[in-house]
Scaffold this motif. Structure first.
Motif, short mmCIF file in Angstrom:
data_model
loop_
_atom_site.label_atom_id
_atom_site.label_comp_id
_atom_site.label_asym_id
_atom_site.label_seq_id
_atom_site.Cartn_x
_atom_site.Cartn_y
_atom_site.Cartn_z
N ASP A 33 0.81 -1.22 0.00
CA ASP A 33 0.00 0.00 0.00
C ASP A 33 0.84 1.27 0.00
OD1 ASP A 33 -2.82 -1.18 0.50
OD2 ASP A 33 -1.55 -2.16 2.00
N ARG A 78 6.25 4.54 -10.67
CA ARG A 78 4.91 5.10 -10.87
C ARG A 78 4.38 4.83 -12.28
NH1 ARG A 78 2.80 8.46 -7.20
NH2 ARG A 78 0.92 7.88 -8.35
N PRO A 105 0.79 3.25 -11.00
CA PRO A 105 0.48 4.68 -10.97
C PRO A 105 -0.22 5.16 -9.70
CG PRO A 105 -0.95 3.54 -12.52
CD PRO A 105 0.11 2.56 -12.12
N GLU A 106 -0.88 4.29 -8.96
CA GLU A 106 -1.60 4.73 -7.78
C GLU A 106 -0.86 4.40 -6.48
OE1 GLU A 106 -5.44 2.98 -7.96
OE2 GLU A 106 -6.06 4.08 -9.75
N ASP A 138 2.83 13.19 -7.54
CA ASP A 138 2.22 12.44 -6.44
C ASP A 138 3.25 11.63 -5.67
OD1 ASP A 138 0.06 11.88 -4.85
OD2 ASP A 138 -0.50 10.08 -5.95
N ARG A 153 -0.44 8.79 3.88
CA ARG A 153 -0.67 8.16 2.57
C ARG A 153 -1.49 6.88 2.68
NH1 ARG A 153 2.11 10.32 -1.69
NH2 ARG A 153 0.38 9.31 -2.75
N PRO A 210 -4.04 1.09 -3.33
CA PRO A 210 -3.75 1.25 -4.77
C PRO A 210 -4.30 0.08 -5.57
CG PRO A 210 -1.76 0.67 -3.55
CD PRO A 210 -2.80 0.97 -2.53
#
Length: 450
Positions: free
Chosen positions: A47, A68, A72-73, A91, A112, A118
Motif C-alpha cells: 500500500d 509510478r 500509478p496509484e 504524487d 498516505r 492502490p
C-alpha cells in the motif's frame, strides 16, 4: 484501519522493530537495495513504498518515476530529498529527513495510508503479471520498458542490474557513446510518436557484450494508446563471429575468382593478338577466335557469379563503427591503429560494405606499412577512410580503381577495383584525394544515413 503493507528500501541495516508498526495494523518489509523492488511490488500486495534520498548513488526520485509508470496509484514517500526536486503532480511525497526512521517519514506514510488501497500494487498479482515479470527477470536477454519520454521504467537482468537506468533515457546513460545514445533515443521517439512500429538494429558496444541486436516495438495500454516502448537487446557476439568466419571465406573465394579472371584476361588478350597475325578467314583461325570468345564469356560468368550475391542482399542500417571494429579485429596484427573520428548509421548490405572497408584497410596497410594509423569518420553524405601513409602515387588518382592497376608488382591491383564495384552496387560515389596531414583519403558519398 484495515491491515496495510509498507515496502521500505534502506541501505542501512534495519529490522521491522525499528519502524513504527506497534498497532499491528501495518506490516513492513525491508529491502537493503532496490534490486528486488519490482519483484516485490508485482508478486505481493503493498500500500506504500518508502525510499531513501539516494539508492546505490542514484536519486530515489528517478527510481520513483519508473515505479509510478507501472504502479500509478502506489503512494511513494522519499526521505531526505529536496521537495523542489519532484515535478508537480508526480504524487511523490518528499520528506526532509536524514533517514527513513524519522517520525516525519512515519507520519507521511500514515497520511498516505489513509486513502483507498492502490488498484495494482495493493492487490495480489494476476498470472499474466507474474509471467511478464519472469520474462524480464529470468531470461538471459536484456528486456526493458520505457515511458512516453523514453525513460527506463523496467529492466531485466540481461546486461545490467534491474534498477541501474530507471528514470533515465539512453542519452543520460553514461556507458553509451553520445552518438549511440542520441540515435537510440530518436529511434524510441519514432516508435512512441507513431512514425514507425518497429526498430531493429545491430551494433558494436564497448561493454560486456560486444555485438548486440536490438528490437523495439510500441507498448500499448488498455485503450490501445502508446504508453512507451518495449525493447529486447541480445548478445549476438558468437553469431557474428561465425558470420565473420563465413564472410572471410567468401571474400577469399571472391578474390581468388577476381585474380584468376584478371590473369585469364591477360592471357586471352595475348592470344587474340597472336591470332590477328595469322591468316584471317581460314577455318583454323575462325575456330580459335570462337574458342577465345567462349573463354572470355566463361570468365565474365565466373566474375558475375562470384560478385552478384552481395548486390542482391538486403540493405539495412548499420553502425559504421561496428563494421570497422569487427573487420579490424580479424584483419590486423602489429602496431596498426584504427581511430573512429565520428560515427553514423549507414544503410548498406553489411557483407558488401565490410568488403569495401576491408579492402581500404588492406590497401592502407600495404602502402603505408604495418604501423599505419587509419582514421574513419562520418561526412555529410557518407563517410571517409584516411591513412597517414605516403599518399597516392599516380598521375591520375582515379586510375587506382581500375582493375589490375598497381604500383607494386606483387600486388594484383584488384583491391580498390572491388571497392569501386561495391560502391557502384550501392549507387555510392567513391573518390580519392590527399589527406590533410598527408597520406590518402577515400571519400564514400551519396550514402543513405539513417
Amino acid at each position: 484501519m484495515e491491515s496495510r503493507s509498507v515496502l521500505v528500501v534502506s541501505e542501512s541495516s534495519l529490522s521491522v522493530d525499528d519502524l513504527d508498526a506497534s498497532d499491528g495494523t501495518v506490516s513492513v518489509t525491508v529491502l537493503t537495495g532496490p534490486t528486488e523492488v519490482f519483484e516485490k511490488l508485482t508478486r505481493s500486495a503493498y500500500d506504500c513504498l518508502v525510499l531513501p534520498a539516494r539508492v546505490h548513488d542514484r536519486s530515489a526520485v528517478e527510481l520513483a518515476y519508473g515505479i509510478r509508470s507501472l504502479f500509478p496509484e502506489l503512494p511513494i514517500v522519499v526521505a531526505g530529498s529536496d521537495p523542489d526536486s519532484v515535478a508537480p503532480r508526480s504524487d511523490i511525497t518528499v520528506v526532509a529527513a536524514d533517514s527513513v526512521l524519522e517520525d516525519a517519514v512515519a507520519g507521511a506514510v500514515a497520511d498516505r495510508l489513509e486513502g483507498d488501497p492502490p488498484a495494482v500494487a495493493g492487490r495480489p498479482p494476476s498470472p499474466m503479471e507474474t509471467l511478464l515479470l519472469s520474462i524480464f527477470t529470468e531470461m538471459p536477454h536484456h528486456f526493458y520498458a520505457k515511458d512516453t519520454e523514453a525513460r527506463h521504467v523496467l529492466m531485466g537482468r540481461g546486461f545490467n542490474e534491474p534498477t541501474d537506468r530507471i528514470g533515465l533515457t539512453d542519452v543520460e546513460v553514461g556507458e553509451l557513446q553520445d552518438d549511440h545514445g542520441k540515435a537510440a533515443l530518436q529511434d524510441e521517439l519514432d516508435v512512441i510518436e507513431g512514425r514507425t512500429d518497429r526498430i531493429e538494429v545491430e551494433e558494436f558496444l564497448d561493454l560486456s557484450a560486444e555485438y548486440v541486436e536490438t528490437v523495439k516495438v510500441p507498448w500499448r495500454d488498455s485503450t490501445g494508446d502508446i504508453a512507451g516502448i518495449v525493447g529486447l537487446t541480445q548478445d549476438i557476439t558468437e553469431r557474428k563471429e561465425r558470420e565473420h568466419a563465413f564472410q572471410r571465406q567468401y571474400e577469399r573465394l571472391v578474390k581468388t575468382a577476381l585474380v584468376a579472371a584478371h590473369e585469364f584476361r591477360n592471357e586471352l588478350q595475348i592470344a587474340h593478338g597472336r591470332v590477328e597475325r595469322l591468316e584471317a578467314g581460314t577455318d583454323e583461325t575462325a575456330a580459335i577466335v570462337d574458342s577465345l570468345d567462349r573463354l572470355e564469356s566463361i570468365v565474365d560468368t565466373v566474375v558475375d557469379l562470384s560478385t552478384t550475391d552481395s548486390r542482391l542482399a538486403e540493405q539495412k542500417p548499420v553502425w559504421l563503427s561496428r563494421l570497422c571494429r569487427e573487420i579490424w579485429d580479424a584483419l590486423t596484427e602489429g602496431d596498426a591503429t584504427l581511430q573512429i573520428d565520428s560515427d553514423a548509421r549507414v544503410v548498406a548490405d553489411q557483407e558488401s560494405a565490410s568488403l569495401l572497408l576491408q579492402n581500404l584497410f588492406e590497401n592502407a596497410i600495404e602502402h603505408a606499412g604495418p604501423d599505419v594509423t587509419i582514421t574513419v569518420g562520418a561526412t555529410d553524405d557518407g563517410f571517409f577512410v584516411a591513412d597517414d601513409g605516403p599518399g597516392i602515387d599516380a598521375d591520375s588518382p582515379d586510375r587506382v580503381f581500375d582493375a589490375g592497376y598497381t604500383t607494386d608488382e606483387e600486388n594484383t591491383g584488384l583491391g580498390l577495383y572491388v571497392v569501386q564495384m561495391v560502391a557502384d552496387d550501392h549507387d555510392w560515389t567513391v573518390s580519392v584525394s590527399a589527406g590533410p596531414d598527408g597520406g590518402a583519403r577515400f571519400d564514400i558519398g551519396n550514402v543513405d544515413l539513417h
